[in-house]
Design a protein around this motif. Structure first.
Motif, PDB file in Angstrom:
ATOM      1  N   ASN A  28       0.837  -1.205   0.000  1.00 24.83           N
ATOM      2  CA  ASN A  28       0.000   0.000   0.000  1.00 24.83           C
ATOM      3  C   ASN A  28       0.863   1.242   0.000  1.00 24.83           C
ATOM      4  O   ASN A  28       0.551   2.238  -0.664  1.00 24.83           O
ATOM      5  N   GLY A  29       1.938   1.194   0.759  1.00 19.39           N
ATOM      6  CA  GLY A  29       2.843   2.329   0.836  1.00 19.39           C
ATOM      7  C   GLY A  29       3.404   2.665  -0.532  1.00 19.39           C
ATOM      8  O   GLY A  29       3.549   3.838  -0.885  1.00 19.39           O
ATOM      9  N   ALA A  30       3.690   1.622  -1.321  1.00 18.60           N
ATOM     10  CA  ALA A  30       4.186   1.867  -2.672  1.00 18.60           C
ATOM     11  C   ALA A  30       3.141   2.614  -3.487  1.00 18.60           C
ATOM     12  O   ALA A  30       3.465   3.521  -4.256  1.00 18.60           O
ATOM     13  N   ASP A 141      -2.626  -7.709 -13.734  1.00 15.09           N
ATOM     14  CA  ASP A 141      -1.388  -7.160 -13.189  1.00 15.09           C
ATOM     15  C   ASP A 141      -0.184  -7.695 -13.957  1.00 15.09           C
ATOM     16  O   ASP A 141      -0.300  -8.641 -14.752  1.00 15.09           O
ATOM     17  N   ILE A 142       0.936  -7.051 -13.726  1.00 17.40           N
ATOM     18  CA  ILE A 142       2.133  -7.365 -14.502  1.00 17.40           C
ATOM     19  C   ILE A 142       2.479  -8.852 -14.365  1.00 17.40           C
ATOM     20  O   ILE A 142       2.946  -9.492 -15.307  1.00 17.40           O
ATOM     21  N   GLY A 143       2.231  -9.412 -13.187  1.00 17.10           N
ATOM     22  CA  GLY A 143       2.543 -10.815 -12.952  1.00 17.10           C
ATOM     23  C   GLY A 143       1.789 -11.734 -13.913  1.00 17.10           C
ATOM     24  O   GLY A 143       2.347 -12.682 -14.463  1.00 17.10           O
ATOM     25  N   THR A 144       0.511 -11.454 -14.130  1.00 15.07           N
ATOM     26  CA  THR A 144      -0.276 -12.242 -15.063  1.00 15.07           C
ATOM     27  C   THR A 144       0.298 -12.108 -16.468  1.00 15.07           C
ATOM     28  O   THR A 144       0.432 -13.089 -17.204  1.00 15.07           O
ATOM     29  N   VAL A 145       0.633 -10.848 -16.821  1.00 13.19           N
ATOM     30  CA  VAL A 145       1.151 -10.598 -18.154  1.00 13.19           C
ATOM     31  C   VAL A 145       2.448 -11.376 -18.366  1.00 13.19           C
ATOM     32  O   VAL A 145       2.662 -12.003 -19.402  1.00 13.19           O
ATOM     33  N   LEU A 146       3.317 -11.362 -17.343  1.00 15.34           N
ATOM     34  CA  LEU A 146       4.608 -12.025 -17.472  1.00 15.34           C
ATOM     35  C   LEU A 146       4.539 -13.511 -17.138  1.00 15.34           C
ATOM     36  O   LEU A 146       5.513 -14.236 -17.314  1.00 15.34           O
ATOM     37  N   GLY A 147       3.410 -13.959 -16.645  1.00 17.69           N
ATOM     38  CA  GLY A 147       3.243 -15.371 -16.346  1.00 17.69           C
ATOM     39  C   GLY A 147       3.849 -15.814 -15.023  1.00 17.69           C
ATOM     40  O   GLY A 147       4.224 -16.977 -14.876  1.00 17.69           O
ATOM     41  N   VAL A 148       3.999 -14.930 -14.090  1.00 14.91           N
ATOM     42  CA  VAL A 148       4.540 -15.332 -12.784  1.00 14.91           C
ATOM     43  C   VAL A 148       3.488 -15.252 -11.697  1.00 14.91           C
ATOM     44  O   VAL A 148       3.787 -15.231 -10.518  1.00 14.91           O
ATOM     45  N   ALA A 166       5.804  -5.447  -8.252  1.00 11.48           N
ATOM     46  CA  ALA A 166       5.828  -4.518  -9.385  1.00 11.48           C
ATOM     47  C   ALA A 166       5.704  -3.078  -8.898  1.00 11.48           C
ATOM     48  O   ALA A 166       6.429  -2.185  -9.347  1.00 11.48           O
ATOM     49  N   LYS A 167       4.778  -2.845  -7.952  1.00 10.84           N
ATOM     50  CA  LYS A 167       4.592  -1.489  -7.419  1.00 10.84           C
ATOM     51  C   LYS A 167       5.871  -0.977  -6.775  1.00 10.84           C
ATOM     52  O   LYS A 167       6.300   0.157  -7.004  1.00 10.84           O
ATOM     53  N   ILE A 168       6.471  -1.834  -5.953  1.00  8.23           N
ATOM     54  CA  ILE A 168       7.643  -1.378  -5.206  1.00  8.23           C
ATOM     55  C   ILE A 168       8.806  -1.093  -6.148  1.00  8.23           C
ATOM     56  O   ILE A 168       9.456  -0.052  -6.058  1.00  8.23           O
ATOM     57  N   VAL A 169       9.039  -2.028  -7.098  1.00 12.08           N
ATOM     58  CA  VAL A 169      10.139  -1.825  -8.048  1.00 12.08           C
ATOM     59  C   VAL A 169       9.929  -0.524  -8.813  1.00 12.08           C
ATOM     60  O   VAL A 169      10.831   0.309  -8.944  1.00 12.08           O
ATOM     61  N   MET A 170       8.687  -0.333  -9.302  1.00 12.77           N
ATOM     62  CA  MET A 170       8.399   0.862 -10.087  1.00 12.77           C
ATOM     63  C   MET A 170       8.585   2.121  -9.251  1.00 12.77           C
ATOM     64  O   MET A 170       9.123   3.119  -9.728  1.00 12.77           O
ATOM     65  N   LEU A 171       8.150   2.066  -7.989  1.00  8.88           N
ATOM     66  CA  LEU A 171       8.286   3.240  -7.121  1.00  8.88           C
ATOM     67  C   LEU A 171       9.752   3.590  -6.924  1.00  8.88           C
ATOM     68  O   LEU A 171      10.146   4.759  -7.035  1.00  8.88           O
ATOM     69  N   VAL A 172      10.565   2.568  -6.658  1.00  9.27           N
ATOM     70  CA  VAL A 172      11.986   2.822  -6.431  1.00  9.27           C
ATOM     71  C   VAL A 172      12.611   3.411  -7.695  1.00  9.27           C
ATOM     72  O   VAL A 172      13.320   4.426  -7.654  1.00  9.27           O
ATOM     73  N   VAL A 173      12.298   2.791  -8.841  1.00 10.37           N
ATOM     74  CA  VAL A 173      12.865   3.268 -10.108  1.00 10.37           C
ATOM     75  C   VAL A 173      12.463   4.720 -10.360  1.00 10.37           C
ATOM     76  O   VAL A 173      13.303   5.581 -10.662  1.00 10.37           O
ATOM     77  N   LEU A 174      11.161   5.004 -10.197  1.00 14.21           N
ATOM     78  CA  LEU A 174      10.683   6.360 -10.484  1.00 14.21           C
ATOM     79  C   LEU A 174      11.248   7.374  -9.498  1.00 14.21           C
ATOM     80  O   LEU A 174      11.589   8.501  -9.879  1.00 14.21           O
ATOM     81  N   ALA A 175      11.338   6.986  -8.230  1.00 11.97           N
ATOM     82  CA  ALA A 175      11.852   7.924  -7.230  1.00 11.97           C
ATOM     83  C   ALA A 175      13.309   8.269  -7.537  1.00 11.97           C
ATOM     84  O   ALA A 175      13.710   9.441  -7.492  1.00 11.97           O
ATOM     85  N   VAL A 225       1.517   5.947 -14.677  1.00  8.14           N
ATOM     86  CA  VAL A 225       2.172   4.702 -14.246  1.00  8.14           C
ATOM     87  C   VAL A 225       1.511   4.204 -12.957  1.00  8.14           C
ATOM     88  O   VAL A 225       1.209   3.014 -12.799  1.00  8.14           O
ATOM     89  N   ALA A 226       1.266   5.133 -12.038  1.00  2.81           N
ATOM     90  CA  ALA A 226       0.637   4.759 -10.764  1.00  2.81           C
ATOM     91  C   ALA A 226      -0.717   4.109 -11.014  1.00  2.81           C
ATOM     92  O   ALA A 226      -1.030   3.055 -10.448  1.00  2.81           O
ATOM     93  N   GLY A 227      -1.515   4.730 -11.906  1.00  2.00           N
ATOM     94  CA  GLY A 227      -2.856   4.211 -12.167  1.00  2.00           C
ATOM     95  C   GLY A 227      -2.833   2.783 -12.670  1.00  2.00           C
ATOM     96  O   GLY A 227      -3.615   1.934 -12.235  1.00  2.00           O
TER      97      GLY A 227
END
Lengths: 322, 374
Positions: A28-30, A141-148, A166-175, A225-227
């Protein structure tokens, strides 16, 4: 030690699992952090709270959905192409907002600009509501798309959901990207210069109008991206106003906690508030008096944190002295 | 309408008017007044919607005191209204019988006091900091904190709502409308007194330029707090009226999306009406009450155009779009709002000759001064 058992003495012998709220809180924090990045960016550059950020995110999610699922006459595109279109839509809406609402009111009182963003949010909610798309659907979600799917790993029997990663990775990358952008690029420094003194910035040859458009465009990108990352199962939704009514509000509190002027602060504040919420909800036994408050612990905690930050340290954890 | 009558006494430096001037104005105001008093009596639905309009007027004026005079904005005003409704319903505790008139009065006072105190406390935190943090604090208060409080089973009748039956003397929709109208007129009077008082002048000075006002000895926090507390108390009173209007307190009207929509509607009313302009705010409140989802006006319009089903399914979104478009066109193109548009008429009602030019510019454009900083 992964499990803390509180037993005996209390009438409720509760078994507290600390890992679940920890993972929930980070996920949620992400989400709060992702929305918060855009809020902080616009607070830094324009000095206003952008209440339309949640709907920039929703527009992107809706556009992604309709292209990904091929709603109506639209082509059924691969997910990542649809997501790209979604983010482009978010950026476009943000740019249009800047051009039609913010720029004509550049020299007006800040309160009027804030009211303008509230108007944009209200308009977008209404327009989305009138559009014919299935409002109760969710994005894959990205996991379904990537099959994980459904989870990337298990820690102590508790799955770590792919969409959370996915949320956390994206948040770190964007920050980090946003931090580098403001620190090391000419445009980033120009945005900071305009935010500090627009007249002086103009004198040294910075186009204040261009800078405003760029910062809104980036805010739209961050929102988009957040949406796309927020509208996924299990809680995600494409209902108009859903991000504004719930996520955005906590994201604001998170941004204040982190310091409205600090991009890493949005990350820290988002994580902090996500964790506080999750642990407040995990078990009311943490704070005995809260037992009587049904389901409201997380909400109360958010409010209390906001009030405490404003009382004790208005510039937030990482913000600069104004 | 009541607005017009009030504007005449609102202008500073009241002059002695020729009796002929007074007579023509009174003659013009009479049909409006008759319309306001007569139309709601013809039909229960009209009475119901008219009361809703009176409640909107009270909340609109409450927003006007806050935004128009202190230059701050609240995005959680539905919480003050809801808190008032909750307090009134729980203080009076009618059960299934009509309220005792005395307890009803006590309930109204408590509703107002509860929201006033809440505003005072919130303001004490948020107004200390320069900037528009009040917007954030009220937003979180309204959408997060109030949600937690309003859904307490002991306060919302275990999710079933707390009934709030009107006292016998106000049982009919029309009588209750007259009661609400009286309170709305009271709010209008308070608003006018606030603007004309020392506090009001101090607030305007602060709004225009905080540093200069401070140099003249205006205490920033104290004056803004007074303004916000009055605003909260007014919204609480409106909430008390609303509880007995719908004859129950239900948390669902003030929480989640419904509550958030309400909060934004209140902002729209204050802005479209014209910040700092009482008459404009009153008209905007009436307009948005009549076009709100609870009013049958748009529904019958849509039925006539064979869009009835579509409108019925999308009421809330339609009212969002109407509100948003009017809000945006007001802030971008017409900052004075309705108040500015109607100024030739309000000036005429105040006893000046009718003229489309406005010799003294009007107070409503004062928001443009840019003294409000964030």
């Amino acid at each position: 030690m992964h499990e803390l058992v509180l037993a005996g003495g209390t009438p409720f012998s509760v078994q507290l699992n600390l890992l679940t709220p920890l993972f929930d809180g980070i996920a949620n924090g992400a989400a709060y952090g992702l929305l918060g990045l855009g809020l902080v960016l616009l607070y830094k550059s324009n000095g206003i709270f952008n209440f339309a950020q949640g709907e920039f995110a929703m527009i992107a999610a809706i556009v992604t959905y309709v292209f990904d699922s091929g709603t109506g006459v639209l082509p059924n595109l691969p997910f990542f192409v649809a997501a790209l279109l979604g983010v482009v839509a978010g950026v476009l809406v943000a740019l249009i907002t800047e051009r039609l609402v913010i720029r004509p009111m550049f020299n007006r009182a800040k309160v009027i600009l804030v009211v303008g963003t509230v108007g944009v949010a209200l308009l977008l909610i209404g327009v989305e509501g009138l559009l014919p798309y299935p409002k109760t659907e969710q994005l894959p979600d990205i996991g379904t798309v990537l099959g994980v799917r459904p989870y990337v790993a298990k820690v102590d029997q508790i799955p770590i959901a792919d969409q959370d990663v996915a949320k956390i990775v994206m948040l770190v990358v964007l920050a980090i990207a946003a931090y580098v952008f403001f620190r090391y690029t000419r445009t980033g420094t120009a945005i900071l210069a305009v935010s500090q003194d627009s007249t002086a910035a103009r004198v040294v040859g910075i186009s204040v109008e261009r800078i405003s458009a760029i910062s809104w465009g980036i805010a739209g990108l961050l929102g988009g991206v957040a949406g796309i990352l927020l509208a996924v199962p299990p809680q995600g939704t494409l209902t108009p106003g859903a991000f504004t009514g719930s996520t955005l509000i906590v994201a604001f509190a998170a941004a204040v906690l982190g310091g409205m002027t600090s991009l890493p602060g949005a990350f820290v504040g988002g994580m902090g508030l996500g964790l506080i919420e999750a642990f407040a909800n995990a078990d009311a036994a943490f704070v005995p008096g809260l037992r009587s408050v049904a389901n409201g612990q997380a909400e109360l905690a958010v409010f209390v944190v906001l009030i405490l930050v404003l009382l004790v340290r208005p510039r937030g954890l990482l913000g600069q002295e104004s | 309408m009541t607005a017009d009558a009030s504007v005449s006494s609102a202008l500073p430096g009241r002059r002695r008017l020729a009796s002929r001037t007074v007579a023509t104005r009174a003659l013009a105001a009479l049909p409006l007044l008759a319309l306001v008093l007569w139309l709601p009596s013809t039909n229960d639905t009209y009475g119901h919607v008219a009361t809703y309009a009176a409640i909107f007027i009270m909340v609109g004026l409450s927003m006007n005191v806050l935004t128009g005079y202190t230059g701050q904005i609240s995005l959680g005003h539905q919480a003050f209204v809801g808190l008032g409704a909750l307090t009134a319903a729980n203080v009076v505790k009618t059960g299934i019988v009509p309220a005792d008139p005395f307890m009803f009065g006590v309930g109204m006072v408590c509703a107002s006091a509860a929201s006033g105190v809440a505003a005072l406390l919130l303001g004490a935190v948020a107004l200390r900091i320069r900037g528009l943090y009040l917007a954030l604090v009220t937003l979180v208060f309204g959408s997060v904190f109030a949600d937690a409080i309003f859904t307490l089973p002991s306060l919302n009748g275990s999710d079933a709502g707390v009934s709030a039956y009107r006292p016998n003397s106000l049982a009919s929709d029309y009588r209750y409308f007259l009661f609400a109208l009286l309170l709305a007129a009271g709010c209008l009077y308070i608003d006018q007194r606030v603007r004309g008082s020392k506090v009001g002048r101090g607030l305007i000075a602060l709004r225009e330029n905080e540093l200069v006002a401070q140099a003249y000895g205006v205490s920033v926090l104290r004056y803004k707090l007074i303004g916000f507390t009055i605003s909260g108390a007014m919204a609480g009173l409106a909430g008390g009226v609303a509880a007995f209007w719908s004859q129950e307190f239900s948390d669902k009207n003030f929480t989640d999306v419904a509550g958030f929509n309400l909060a934004l509607t209140f902002v729209v009313i204050a802005v479209v009406g014209g910040l700092g302009s009482r008459g404009g705010v009153v008209l905007a409140a009436i307009f948005f009450a009549l076009t709100s989802p609870i009013s049958p006006l748009l529904q019958s319009l849509a039925n006539a155009m064979h869009w009835g089903t579509y409108y019925g399914n999308n009421k809330f979104y339609v009212s969002n779009v109407i509100g948003a478009v009017l809000l945006l066109q007001t802030v971008i193109l017409n900052p004075g709002g309705l108040g500015q548009v109607l100024r030739p008429f309000s000036r005429w009602f105040a006893g000046h000759p009718f003229s489309l030019h406005d010799p003294d510019g009007g107070d409503t454009t004062a928001m443009e001064g840019g003294g409000v900083r964030a």
